[in-house]
Design a protein around this motif. Structure first.
Motif, PDB file in Angstrom:
ATOM      1  N   ALA A 128      -2.217  -1.983   3.753  1.00  0.00           N
ATOM      2  CA  ALA A 128      -3.419  -1.984   2.819  1.00  0.00           C
ATOM      3  C   ALA A 128      -4.346  -3.310   3.019  1.00  0.00           C
ATOM      4  CB  ALA A 128      -2.958  -1.624   1.401  1.00  0.00           C
ATOM      5  N   TRP A 377      -3.406   9.219   0.423  1.00  0.00           N
ATOM      6  CA  TRP A 377      -3.180   7.853  -0.052  1.00  0.00           C
ATOM      7  C   TRP A 377      -4.445   7.122  -0.317  1.00  0.00           C
ATOM      8  CZ3 TRP A 377       1.667   5.939  -2.072  1.00  0.00           C
ATOM      9  CH2 TRP A 377       2.684   6.794  -1.718  1.00  0.00           C
ATOM     10  N   PHE A 385      -1.661   1.221  -5.782  1.00  0.00           N
ATOM     11  CA  PHE A 385      -2.431   2.496  -4.713  1.00  0.00           C
ATOM     12  C   PHE A 385      -1.710   3.631  -5.219  1.00  0.00           C
ATOM     13  CE2 PHE A 385       0.598  -0.300  -2.444  1.00  0.00           C
ATOM     14  CZ  PHE A 385       1.397   0.994  -1.938  1.00  0.00           C
ATOM     15  N   ALA A 417      -6.553  -3.512  -3.762  1.00  0.00           N
ATOM     16  CA  ALA A 417      -6.297  -2.700  -2.326  1.00  0.00           C
ATOM     17  C   ALA A 417      -7.741  -2.194  -1.981  1.00  0.00           C
ATOM     18  CB  ALA A 417      -5.210  -1.753  -2.646  1.00  0.00           C
ATOM     19  N   LEU A 420      -6.739   1.672   3.504  1.00  0.00           N
ATOM     20  CA  LEU A 420      -5.214   1.972   3.775  1.00  0.00           C
ATOM     21  C   LEU A 420      -5.030   2.849   4.927  1.00  0.00           C
ATOM     22  CD1 LEU A 420      -5.551   1.491   0.530  1.00  0.00           C
ATOM     23  CD2 LEU A 420      -3.481   3.274   0.357  1.00  0.00           C
TER      24      LEU A 420
END
Length: 436
Positions: A128, A377, A385, A417, A420
């Motif tokens: 990330a 995700w 996350f 974050a 990803l």
């Protein structure tokens, strides 16, 4: 002397016209005898099969250390393929080094061949981008992601990571907007925490605006597409241009107003989120191959309300395809993910999505990724996350009822974050770093 000339001509003609012509052994590498080849395979976990091929007077596949007797003498070559180790979310990848790669086996001799496998440091982890914290690129091992928990990142790296990241087939990390427009960091730079140093840096000629780089995506040939918000375009850097550091002139420029995320479908078509137009633009593979693109083949808008009287559209931020060929996008402002089925992607239209999933108002949706089970995700709220399980991706959120992610990872290493990614990408995804 004339008969001799005729014979020589016939011999020459036969030599030139054979198809295919056999490869002659190197000088002094004669055939007709037999010897032994000892293959040593090291570095793979116990029980994991190697993928080694010996090619010479015969062919032999080797899956573990082995002594091969009675092998024909002559010229031999040894090759090996990358090996992946199964994992529920993201596999581990091992790359081989073969020594020697070619050799001459002589009569009654023994030849040693060693294949050493090295784990790709970026594999078997979720990565990330990260802001407002000490590390700018964080790695979390698959074993840390099984359930809601608080985790420290397994790898915390620094090095000017910004914009977006993309993996190549060997797990190297390509970053937009670091010290150069595009930088490559070798996978080995992420074996442990610390300062990461790029081994390639590319600057784009004629590009001095900000933000120059917003998103990155490789096509199936290894060409890198760069979404440039300030230029209002997507720029292609051909694979040959990525081989060394330096100034490069994009091989292709595609005009897209305020481009966001970019993604490729299974047919090689390029999809770009035009935030200004509030639509995903499609450019077919044939257009990209032609070397000049005037307009998209299609523009896909998605309605922000199920009410047929409400014609407002979501603003697509980031895009990705799942293994079914369905297109997923998110809208940063609306905190929503939505899915458009593969059958609906052919026409230019503003349509209703098959699924719309709303997350809580504190979620900060950026670039997202699918794991090996089909879970999605994404960045969550500050310091977290999250994962949406495969079953959740088939069900829309209820009115005023955000979907609760199946997994939330909280970490003191995470500030905010953003994008990803997994290496390798799951089999079946139309991603350059997807491995079988």
């Amino acid at each position: 002397m004339r008969p001799l000339l005729v014979v020589s001509s016939a011999v020459l003609t036969a030599a030139v016209s054979c198809a295919p012509c056999p490869t002659p052994p190197p000088p002094g590498c004669s055939t007709g005898g037999s010897g032994t080849i000892n293959v040593t395979s090291t570095g793979l976990p116990a029980g994991v099969a190697a993928d080694i091929t010996l090619t010479g007077p015969s062919a032999q596949t080797v899956t573990a250390s082995r002594s091969l007797t009675g092998m024909g003498t002559g010229a031999w070559s040894a090759t090996a393929e990358r090996v992946t180790v199964a994992d529920p979310l993201v596999r581990t990848v091992y790359l081989p080094t073969v020594s020697p790669a070619s050799f001459c086996l002589t009569d009654a001799a023994t030849q040693e061949v060693t294949v050493t496998w090295t784990k790709v440091a970026t594999s078997n982890a979720l990565w990330a981008l990260n802001a407002n914290a000490t590390g700018q690129f964080l790695g979390f091992r698959s074993s840390q992601l099984a359930s809601t928990s608080t985790q420290a990142a397994s790898v915390v790296t620094r090095g000017g990571f910004r914009a977006d990241v993309a993996f190549d087939k060997d797990g190297n990390v390509w970053v937009g907007g670091a010290d150069a427009a595009v930088s490559r960091f070798p996978s080995s730079a992420f074996a442990m925490s610390g300062m990461a140093t790029p081994d390639r840096e590319l600057n784009l000629t004629g590009s001095a605006c900000v933000p120059l780089v917003g998103a990155l995506a490789f096509d199936r040939e290894g060409n890198l597409y760069v979404a440039s918000p300030c230029r209002g375009a997507v720029l292609r850097l051909d694979a040959s241009q990525l081989a060394a550091s330096g100034d490069v002139t994009p091989a292709l420029t595609i005009t897209v107003p305020d481009p966001g995320g970019v993604a490729f479908d299974a047919a090689g078509g390029l999809w770009v989120a035009s935030k200004m137009d509030q639509r995903a633009w499609r450019f077919d593979a044939s257009q990209l191959a032609a070397g000049s693109v005037a307009a998209p083949t299609a523009k896909l808008g998605v309605r922000a309300s199920a009410n047929p009287m409400d014609t407002s559209l979501y603003t697509p931020s980031w895009l990705a395809f799942d293994t079914r060929g369905d297109l997923w996008a998110n809208d940063f402002g609306a905190n929503v993910f939505y899915r458009v089925g593969a059958a609906s992607l052919a026409a230019t239209a503003d349509l209703q999505p098959q699924v719309r999933i709303t997350l809580g108002v504190t979620a900060l949706l950026e670039g997202f990724a699918f794991d090996g089970q089909g879970g999605l995700w994404s960045a969550g709220s500050m310091g977290t996350f999250v994962r949406l399980a495969p079953a959740q991706l088939d069900t829309s959120s209820g009115p005023g009822m955000p979907t609760l992610p199946s997994v939330t990872i909280t970490s003191g290493d995470v500030g905010s974050a953003s994008n990803l990614g997994f290496y390798p990408a799951p089999a079946g995804l139309p991603l350059y770093h997807s491995l079988p």
